[in-house]
Enzyme design. Sequence first.
Site, PDB file in Angstrom:
ATOM      1  N   ASP A   1     -11.235  -2.239   5.766  1.00 25.84           N
ATOM      2  CA  ASP A   1     -11.566  -2.832   4.471  1.00 25.84           C
ATOM      3  C   ASP A   1     -12.166  -4.222   4.585  1.00 25.84           C
ATOM      4  O   ASP A   1     -12.188  -4.821   5.662  1.00 25.84           O
ATOM      5  CB  ASP A   1     -10.314  -2.854   3.576  1.00 25.84           C
TER       6      ASP A   1
ATOM      7  N   ASN B   1       3.946  -2.941  -1.552  1.00 24.22           N
ATOM      8  CA  ASN B   1       3.934  -1.912  -2.597  1.00 24.22           C
ATOM      9  C   ASN B   1       3.530  -0.535  -2.050  1.00 24.22           C
ATOM     10  O   ASN B   1       3.287   0.388  -2.806  1.00 24.22           O
ATOM     11  CB  ASN B   1       2.981  -2.325  -3.741  1.00 24.22           C
TER      12      ASN B   1
ATOM     13  N   HIS C   1       0.805   0.105  -0.218  1.00 29.86           N
ATOM     14  CA  HIS C   1      -0.639   0.351  -0.058  1.00 29.86           C
ATOM     15  C   HIS C   1      -1.019   0.447   1.416  1.00 29.86           C
ATOM     16  O   HIS C   1      -0.366  -0.135   2.279  1.00 29.86           O
ATOM     17  CB  HIS C   1      -1.493  -0.683  -0.803  1.00 29.86           C
TER      18      HIS C   1
ATOM     19  N   GLU D   1      -4.366   1.182  -3.428  1.00 28.46           N
ATOM     20  CA  GLU D   1      -3.240   0.639  -4.169  1.00 28.46           C
ATOM     21  C   GLU D   1      -2.524   1.753  -4.946  1.00 28.46           C
ATOM     22  O   GLU D   1      -3.161   2.750  -5.308  1.00 28.46           O
ATOM     23  CB  GLU D   1      -3.756  -0.396  -5.189  1.00 28.46           C
TER      24      GLU D   1
HETATM   25  C1  F6R Z   1      -5.601  -4.923   6.117  1.00 27.55           C
HETATM   26  C2  F6R Z   1      -5.103  -3.922   5.181  1.00 27.55           C
HETATM   27  C3  F6R Z   1      -3.855  -4.094   4.395  1.00 27.55           C
HETATM   28  C4  F6R Z   1      -2.714  -4.707   5.212  1.00 27.55           C
HETATM   29  C5  F6R Z   1      -1.469  -4.835   4.358  1.00 27.55           C
HETATM   30  C6  F6R Z   1      -0.368  -5.554   5.087  1.00 27.55           C
HETATM   31  O1  F6R Z   1      -6.821  -4.498   6.715  1.00 27.55           O
HETATM   32  O2  F6R Z   1      -5.750  -2.942   5.026  1.00 27.55           O
HETATM   33  O3  F6R Z   1      -3.460  -2.853   3.893  1.00 27.55           O
HETATM   34  O4  F6R Z   1      -2.457  -3.895   6.314  1.00 27.55           O
HETATM   35  O5  F6R Z   1      -1.755  -5.542   3.190  1.00 27.55           O
HETATM   36  O6  F6R Z   1      -0.744  -6.877   5.344  1.00 27.55           O
HETATM   37  P1  F6R Z   1       0.095  -7.826   6.287  1.00 27.55           P
HETATM   38  O7  F6R Z   1      -0.009  -7.255   7.674  1.00 27.55           O
HETATM   39  O8  F6R Z   1      -0.584  -9.167   6.200  1.00 27.55           O
HETATM   40  O9  F6R Z   1       1.494  -7.818   5.778  1.00 27.55           O
END
Ligand code: F6R
Length: 241
Positions: free
Chosen positions: A67, A136, A138, A143
């Site tokens: 992403d 959450n 995701h 989401e």
């Molecule tokens: C990042 C991504 C997000 C993160 C998620 C957890 O490329 O796709 O889904 O993996 O938000 O983020 P952290 O590791 O910062 O807790």
Amino acid sequence: MRIHQVNDYREMSQKAASIVSSQVILKKTSVLGLATGSTPEGMYHRLIEMYHEGIADFSQITTFNLDEYLGLSPQHPQSYHYYMNQHFFEHIDIPATNINIPPGKIENSENVCREYDKRIAASGGIDLQVLGIGVNGHIGFNEPDQYLNVGTHVVDLTEETIETNSRFFTSREEVPRQAITKGMGSIMQARRVLLLASGKSKAQAIRDTVNGKVTTRVPASFLQLHPQFILVLDKEAASLL
Ligand code: F6R
């Protein structure tokens, strides 16, 4: 589903790096799906060490990131392009032409998204997809919602995700409101999926992912249906299992 429970963030990073490096050692031309965020930073650090130690060779891999924020240029310090260069790519021998990250500045989102999916397919598909998880549930920026998208798409970030990610920006207002992300189909089509989680804040999402119902309200719960789903969890992330 295979769960590796380890003690802490350091061990999670080492275990994840050994799974990724084994993939690359067994198949030099591996196609890797990569994630950003705080979770995989230690894994990238260990992979760079393995590269310097001569254990891992990244000269023939191809990568597709999950992403990118919409509106941020690759030079923006909070863009995922910048993150990947800083944490991984500029320290290893991957050719720049083998790196794919969804663009943050786009005009025709429909075309850009279709093109990204086509490029993944043309590469032969993802061998190993690395994922973090949001509090959450995701994955990527898929989401919780009533419906989930199959392919790469543009998404409005939830208030919860904006709030959580604001820690990387100087203010909440600076956090982009939209992102471009691989869809659930692109993730589920990977031959193997490796999800990493560390810390108490992820415990409920991990419980819902591993033991909960498969629901669009917890996008990661769909991974229960994946035949090669590997989790590397530290004690705190696994504490509600
Ligand atoms: C990042 C991504 C997000 C993160 C998620 C957890 O490329 O796709 O889904 O993996 O938000 O983020 P952290 O590791 O910062 O807790």
